[in-house]
Write a protein that holds these residues in place. Structure first.
Motif, mmCIF file in Angstrom:
data_model
loop_
_atom_site.group_PDB
_atom_site.id
_atom_site.type_symbol
_atom_site.label_atom_id
_atom_site.label_comp_id
_atom_site.label_asym_id
_atom_site.label_seq_id
_atom_site.Cartn_x
_atom_site.Cartn_y
_atom_site.Cartn_z
ATOM 1 N N THR A 76 0.861 -1.183 0.000
ATOM 2 C CA THR A 76 0.000 0.000 0.000
ATOM 3 C C THR A 76 0.895 1.229 0.000
ATOM 4 O O THR A 76 1.855 1.301 0.774
ATOM 5 N N THR A 77 0.624 2.188 -0.875
ATOM 6 C CA THR A 77 1.427 3.407 -0.929
ATOM 7 C C THR A 77 0.703 4.567 -0.266
ATOM 8 O O THR A 77 -0.530 4.610 -0.231
ATOM 9 N N THR A 78 1.488 5.500 0.259
ATOM 10 C CA THR A 78 0.928 6.713 0.854
ATOM 11 C C THR A 78 1.908 7.871 0.727
ATOM 12 O O THR A 78 3.099 7.707 1.005
ATOM 13 N N PRO A 79 1.437 9.045 0.324
ATOM 14 C CA PRO A 79 2.316 10.219 0.282
ATOM 15 C C PRO A 79 2.678 10.730 1.671
ATOM 16 O O PRO A 79 3.583 11.543 1.808
ATOM 17 N N LEU A 80 1.977 10.253 2.701
ATOM 18 C CA LEU A 80 2.311 10.690 4.061
ATOM 19 C C LEU A 80 3.724 10.275 4.448
ATOM 20 O O LEU A 80 4.344 10.899 5.320
ATOM 21 N N LEU A 81 4.257 9.233 3.806
ATOM 22 C CA LEU A 81 5.600 8.741 4.121
ATOM 23 C C LEU A 81 6.690 9.345 3.237
ATOM 24 O O LEU A 81 7.842 8.916 3.292
ATOM 25 N N HIS A 82 6.342 10.336 2.424
ATOM 26 C CA HIS A 82 7.361 11.021 1.612
ATOM 27 C C HIS A 82 8.436 11.642 2.494
ATOM 28 O O HIS A 82 8.169 12.052 3.633
ATOM 29 N N GLU A 83 9.634 11.774 1.912
ATOM 30 C CA GLU A 83 10.678 12.551 2.566
ATOM 31 C C GLU A 83 10.211 14.010 2.697
ATOM 32 O O GLU A 83 9.285 14.444 1.989
ATOM 33 N N ARG A 84 10.822 14.744 3.625
ATOM 34 C CA ARG A 84 10.499 16.171 3.732
ATOM 35 C C ARG A 84 10.711 16.837 2.381
ATOM 36 O O ARG A 84 11.703 16.585 1.688
ATOM 37 N N ASN A 85 9.782 17.689 2.005
ATOM 38 C CA ASN A 85 9.834 18.394 0.725
ATOM 39 C C ASN A 85 10.697 19.646 0.872
ATOM 40 O O ASN A 85 10.326 20.578 1.583
ATOM 41 N N PHE A 86 11.837 19.627 0.185
ATOM 42 C CA PHE A 86 12.736 20.778 0.231
ATOM 43 C C PHE A 86 12.528 21.741 -0.938
ATOM 44 O O PHE A 86 13.331 22.645 -1.148
ATOM 45 N N GLY A 87 11.450 21.554 -1.688
ATOM 46 C CA GLY A 87 11.045 22.520 -2.699
ATOM 47 C C GLY A 87 12.138 22.875 -3.683
ATOM 48 O O GLY A 87 12.758 22.004 -4.296
ATOM 49 N N ALA A 88 12.405 24.175 -3.811
ATOM 50 C CA ALA A 88 13.363 24.676 -4.789
ATOM 51 C C ALA A 88 14.801 24.250 -4.489
ATOM 52 O O ALA A 88 15.670 24.376 -5.355
ATOM 53 N N MET A 98 17.138 23.172 8.876
ATOM 54 C CA MET A 98 16.398 24.435 8.793
ATOM 55 C C MET A 98 14.953 24.205 9.219
ATOM 56 O O MET A 98 14.332 23.204 8.852
ATOM 57 N N THR A 99 14.419 25.096 10.032
ATOM 58 C CA THR A 99 13.059 24.914 10.539
ATOM 59 C C THR A 99 12.005 25.541 9.626
ATOM 60 O O THR A 99 10.882 25.050 9.560
ATOM 61 N N GLU A 100 12.377 26.614 8.920
ATOM 62 C CA GLU A 100 11.406 27.266 8.059
ATOM 63 C C GLU A 100 11.260 26.496 6.751
ATOM 64 O O GLU A 100 12.105 25.663 6.394
ATOM 65 N N ALA A 101 10.207 26.795 6.024
ATOM 66 C CA ALA A 101 9.967 26.130 4.743
ATOM 67 C C ALA A 101 10.823 26.763 3.657
ATOM 68 O O ALA A 101 10.792 27.987 3.487
ATOM 69 N N PRO A 102 11.594 25.973 2.904
ATOM 70 C CA PRO A 102 12.254 26.535 1.727
ATOM 71 C C PRO A 102 11.202 26.878 0.675
ATOM 72 O O PRO A 102 10.056 26.415 0.774
ATOM 73 N N PRO A 103 11.532 27.691 -0.326
ATOM 74 C CA PRO A 103 10.545 28.036 -1.353
ATOM 75 C C PRO A 103 9.919 26.785 -1.972
ATOM 76 O O PRO A 103 10.619 25.897 -2.458
ATOM 77 N N GLY A 104 8.594 26.706 -1.880
ATOM 78 C CA GLY A 104 7.886 25.572 -2.450
ATOM 79 C C GLY A 104 7.980 24.295 -1.637
ATOM 80 O O GLY A 104 7.539 23.226 -2.105
ATOM 81 N N GLY A 105 8.529 24.368 -0.424
ATOM 82 C CA GLY A 105 8.740 23.167 0.384
ATOM 83 C C GLY A 105 7.992 23.184 1.700
ATOM 84 O O GLY A 105 7.056 23.974 1.894
ATOM 85 N N GLU A 106 8.413 22.312 2.632
ATOM 86 C CA GLU A 106 7.753 22.142 3.922
ATOM 87 C C GLU A 106 8.597 22.694 5.056
ATOM 88 O O GLU A 106 9.826 22.515 5.075
ATOM 89 N N SER A 107 7.958 23.306 6.019
ATOM 90 C CA SER A 107 8.615 23.657 7.269
ATOM 91 C C SER A 107 8.750 22.393 8.118
ATOM 92 O O SER A 107 8.092 21.375 7.855
ATOM 93 N N VAL A 108 9.574 22.470 9.156
ATOM 94 C CA VAL A 108 9.684 21.346 10.077
ATOM 95 C C VAL A 108 8.329 21.048 10.716
ATOM 96 O O VAL A 108 7.940 19.880 10.854
ATOM 97 N N ALA A 109 7.601 22.083 11.086
ATOM 98 C CA ALA A 109 6.299 21.881 11.737
ATOM 99 C C ALA A 109 5.334 21.134 10.825
ATOM 100 O O ALA A 109 4.638 20.201 11.255
ATOM 101 N N ALA A 110 5.280 21.525 9.554
ATOM 102 C CA ALA A 110 4.382 20.858 8.603
ATOM 103 C C ALA A 110 4.830 19.416 8.365
ATOM 104 O O ALA A 110 3.998 18.502 8.281
ATOM 105 N N PHE A 111 6.133 19.216 8.271
ATOM 106 C CA PHE A 111 6.673 17.874 8.079
ATOM 107 C C PHE A 111 6.336 16.981 9.270
ATOM 108 O O PHE A 111 5.865 15.844 9.103
ATOM 109 N N GLN A 112 6.542 17.487 10.477
ATOM 110 C CA GLN A 112 6.257 16.686 11.666
ATOM 111 C C GLN A 112 4.771 16.353 11.783
ATOM 112 O O GLN A 112 4.406 15.256 12.222
ATOM 113 N N GLN A 113 3.913 17.278 11.388
ATOM 114 C CA GLN A 113 2.470 17.017 11.405
ATOM 115 C C GLN A 113 2.129 15.883 10.439
ATOM 116 O O GLN A 113 1.314 14.993 10.745
ATOM 117 N N ARG A 114 2.749 15.893 9.269
ATOM 118 C CA ARG A 114 2.509 14.834 8.280
ATOM 119 C C ARG A 114 3.028 13.481 8.784
ATOM 120 O O ARG A 114 2.374 12.452 8.614
#
Length: 203
Positions: free
Chosen positions: A73-85, A101-117
């Protein structure tokens, strides 16, 4: 029965210390590593496999499925943190450590968003493990496993591995407190290295 966390096999960009685009596949070495961890898990009662659908994780999961017969079974919840640009850039070309880095890079995820996922992914793991008769193998990425160890599994920060190895195996209990039985173990790769050395020597 347990939840078995597996990091994907090696990719060319792992070796090059480069932030990986989503579509990065396994290298030849990574494919061999995937086979090695698959053979290690073949002796266990793997009832199901939950995996990131990014190619490097999915290829690893497919090797485990071939060896165990377990459904994937696949899920995008298990993706690596998105570092965007920043994806595609070598770590050493940046004036800071992108992995911390804790903030979101351009087009990517912050640490907080990543941890929530990752928290959502952990809930999905526990729920799926409760519905199958056997171990659940979970194939994902290094930062995801580190976040699980830090936030959801009883591992002190002093015991946190500096780097989660490619195809390393981490095993935890399926119910609270999710006791850890094994952390970041790659002993299956020792057998793979010995096998390759023997093949090269003509033995």
């Amino acid at each position: 029965m347990s939840i078995i966390l597996v990091r994907h096999g090696e990719t060319p960009l792992n070796v090059a210390r480069t932030l990986q685009p989503a579509e990065t596949p396994l290298s030849e070495t990574g494919l061999k590593q995937a086979q090695a961890v698959a053979q290690r898990l073949a002796g266990l009662k793997i009832a199901a496999i939950l995996t990131s659908d990014l190619p490097r994780a999915l290829q690893t999961a497919q090797a485990i499925a071939a060896a165990t017969g377990a459904p994937v079974t696949t899920t995008p919840l298990l993706h690596e943190r998105n570092f965007g640009a920043l994806r595609g850039q070598p770590y050493d070309s940046l004036p800071y450590n992108p992995l911390t880095m804790t903030e979101a890079p351009p087009g990517g995820e912050s640490v907080a968003a990543f941890q929530q996922r990752v928290a959502q992914a952990f809930a999905q793991m526990v729920e799926l493990r409760g519905r199958v008769d056997g171990h659940l193998a979970v194939v994902t990425h290094g930062l995801v496993i580190r976040a699980l160890l830090a936030q959801h599994l009883p591992l002190g920060t002093d015991a946190m591995p500096l780097r989660v190895g490619n195809t390393s195996v981490t095993i935890c209990g399926a119910t609270p407190p999710h006791a850890l039985e094994l952390v970041d173990c790659t002993r299956h790769l020792d057998a793979q290295i010995a096998h390759d050395a023997k093949s090269l020597s003509g033995g």
